[in-house]
Design an enzyme around this catalytic site. Structure first.
Site, PDB file in Angstrom:
ATOM      1  CG  HIS A   1      -0.175  -0.059   2.531  1.00 59.14           C
ATOM      2  ND1 HIS A   1       0.583  -1.144   2.893  1.00 59.14           N
ATOM      3  CD2 HIS A   1      -0.067   0.830   3.544  1.00 59.14           C
ATOM      4  CE1 HIS A   1       1.126  -0.911   4.084  1.00 59.14           C
ATOM      5  NE2 HIS A   1       0.749   0.272   4.497  1.00 59.14           N
ATOM      6  CB  CYS A   2       3.651   2.380   1.611  1.00 61.92           C
ATOM      7  SG  CYS A   2       2.500   2.705   2.959  1.00 61.92           S
ATOM      8  CB  ILE A   3       7.129   0.496  -1.587  1.00 61.28           C
ATOM      9  CG1 ILE A   3       7.447   0.250  -0.116  1.00 61.28           C
ATOM     10  CG2 ILE A   3       8.416   0.730  -2.367  1.00 61.28           C
ATOM     11  CD1 ILE A   3       8.071   1.415   0.594  1.00 61.28           C
TER      12      ILE A   3
END
Length: 441
Positions: free
Chosen positions: A261-263
């Site tokens: 969900h981030c990188i």
């Protein structure tokens, strides 16, 4: 007076662990989610997230300190509300803040004087003040005067048993010193240290820095892995050697791409915002370009491995993918590199199946790389499926998988994450990302 009743908007990978943690320390928690099925399951004690054991959820329900609902009106009972909704990007990799806007708009009719609102969703600097604040002020209340507003980035690492929502340090920045102090006091109830910063923008940027740091270093080692392949050097051996230095080095590892969900998302949030200031984040965008190219390289490596060792191409080949979660030991397949790899394999005519002990169903397609949407169910890791495959591709190296069995049974294995390290014998040829070909001299 301490805030004792907390509302959490969004009961996913961030919101649910946070809600249960607040309940465990004695606060009354109202969870709001628009997914009717999820709310019903939660109220029945069924957790959709491995990081929240069902016994912990049931304990929170039985204590009457947690309840889930689809009704935003219940938030009027809370003293503090945390927004924990997804922040994806669109097809052009521009920020998609529709979930954040919807959460803020859902709260507006129920916002009251004295409320504390904390945005936790990862986003670009300025979102709290430029997007959330104007929406909330449609209530007629003024942020910083009638209600408090702050940003505190989530630091959830799915599958991490050591660092959880209860002991991971927090960062918080409010629009006023009072907002910062109040948000920090609430988060300190969880038991971990809270670092206060001067503004929401600083807190928002700190989260992006954390994740872009990882993105850039993963890209660096991915690029070196490609170079090592060409030079006939084993990147995994190189990294192990570099790790012996006790200072000035931190190990990162190559792989089939980045997920979660981030990188894959956060660098684009910052790059998009930076253009508003006539600034181009070339270094960050180059890292994203390298990481996005890895699924294509994996498929090319599979194709070359089939040609070298099976004397055939990808068209009509049977490919068994091992692991579709975005990292090992989690059930989270969001933005997994497996999705792009499987789309590219299908586009080149391969027949694809997968096994993942944590992800029972998976879908890919509906993209410019493969238009048709395909849905699979995880197949059992048994001899029949291993012999069915012309090539087994290890995308996510779950420890629960019996890799000696895979190597002993399969004909050809392409290992993108070094899961087969240390397996000395077997019938399969093992082709590893970032390493010389098995027959190289």
């Amino acid at each position: 007076m301490a805030d004792e009743r907390v509302g959490v908007i969004g009961l996913g990978y961030v919101g649910l662990p946070l809600a249960v943690a607040f309940a465990e320390v004695g606060l009354e928690v109202i969870g709001v989610d628009v997914d009717v099925g999820k709310v019903a399951a939660l109220m029945a004690g069924r957790s959709p997230i491995r990081d929240v054991p069902e016994e912990a959820l049931r304990a929170a329900l039985e204590s009457r300190r947690f309840r889930a609902t689809t009704d935003y009106g219940a938030l009027a009972e809370a003293e503090a509300v945390l927004i924990c909704v997804p922040t994806p990007y669109d097809a052009m990799r521009a920020p998609d803040l529709s979930y954040v806007r919807a959460a803020a708009e859902g709260l507006v009719p129920h916002l009251r004087r004295g409320h504390l609102v904390i945005l936790q969703s990862t986003t670009y600097p300025g979102t709290t003040e430029e997007v959330v604040r104007p929406i909330l002020e449609r209530s007629g209340l003024q942020a910083g005067e009638d209600f408090d507003l702050a940003f505190s980035p989530e630091r959830i690492d799915p599958g991490n048993r050591e660092w959880t929502v209860r002991n991971t340090p927090k960062v918080v920045g409010g629009i006023t010193p009072r907002s910062t102090a109040r948000a920090a006091a609430l988060l300190e109830r969880l038991g971990a240290p809270v670092h206060r910063v001067s503004s929401p923008r600083v807190a928002e940027m700190s989260k992006l820095l954390e994740n872009i740091f990882r993105s850039v270093n993963i890209a660096l080692v991915n690029e070196l892995a490609l170079l090592c392949e060409r030079m006939g050097i084993d990147i995994w051996e190189v990294i192990e050697a570099a790790k012996t230095k006790p200072f000035g080095f931190m190990a990162f590892y190559p792989g089939p791409g980045v997920g979660g969900h981030c990188i894959p998302v956060d660098p684009y949030y910052l790059s998009w915002k930076a253009r508003e200031y006539d600034f181009y984040t070339k270094f960050i965008e180059l890292a994203a370009e390298v990481n996005q190219g890895m699924p294509f390289h994996v498929v090319e490596k599979v194709e070359e491995a089939l040609d070298r060792y099976e004397r055939r191409g990808l068209r009509g080949a049977r490919v068994l993918v091992l692991g579709v979660a975005f990292k090992r030991e989690v059930d989270d397949a969001r933005n997994s590199p497996a999705e792009r790899i499987m789309e590219l394999l299908l586009a080149r005519g391969a027949e694809v199946a997968y096994h993942d002990p944590y992800v029972p169903r998976f879908r890919a397609g509906g993209s410019r790389f493969y238009r048709e949407i395909v849905e699979w169910e995880s197949v059992p890791l048994e001899e029949g499926w291993l012999r069915w495959a012309d090539v087994v591709v290890i995308v996510t190296g779950h420890r629960a998988v019996d890799y000696p069995k895979v190597v002993a049974t399969a004909r050809l294995v392409v290992d993108t994450c070094n899961a087969t390290a240390g397996i000395a014998s077997g019938s399969a040829r093992i082709v590893r990302l970032g390493a010389p070909w098995p027959d190289a001299h």
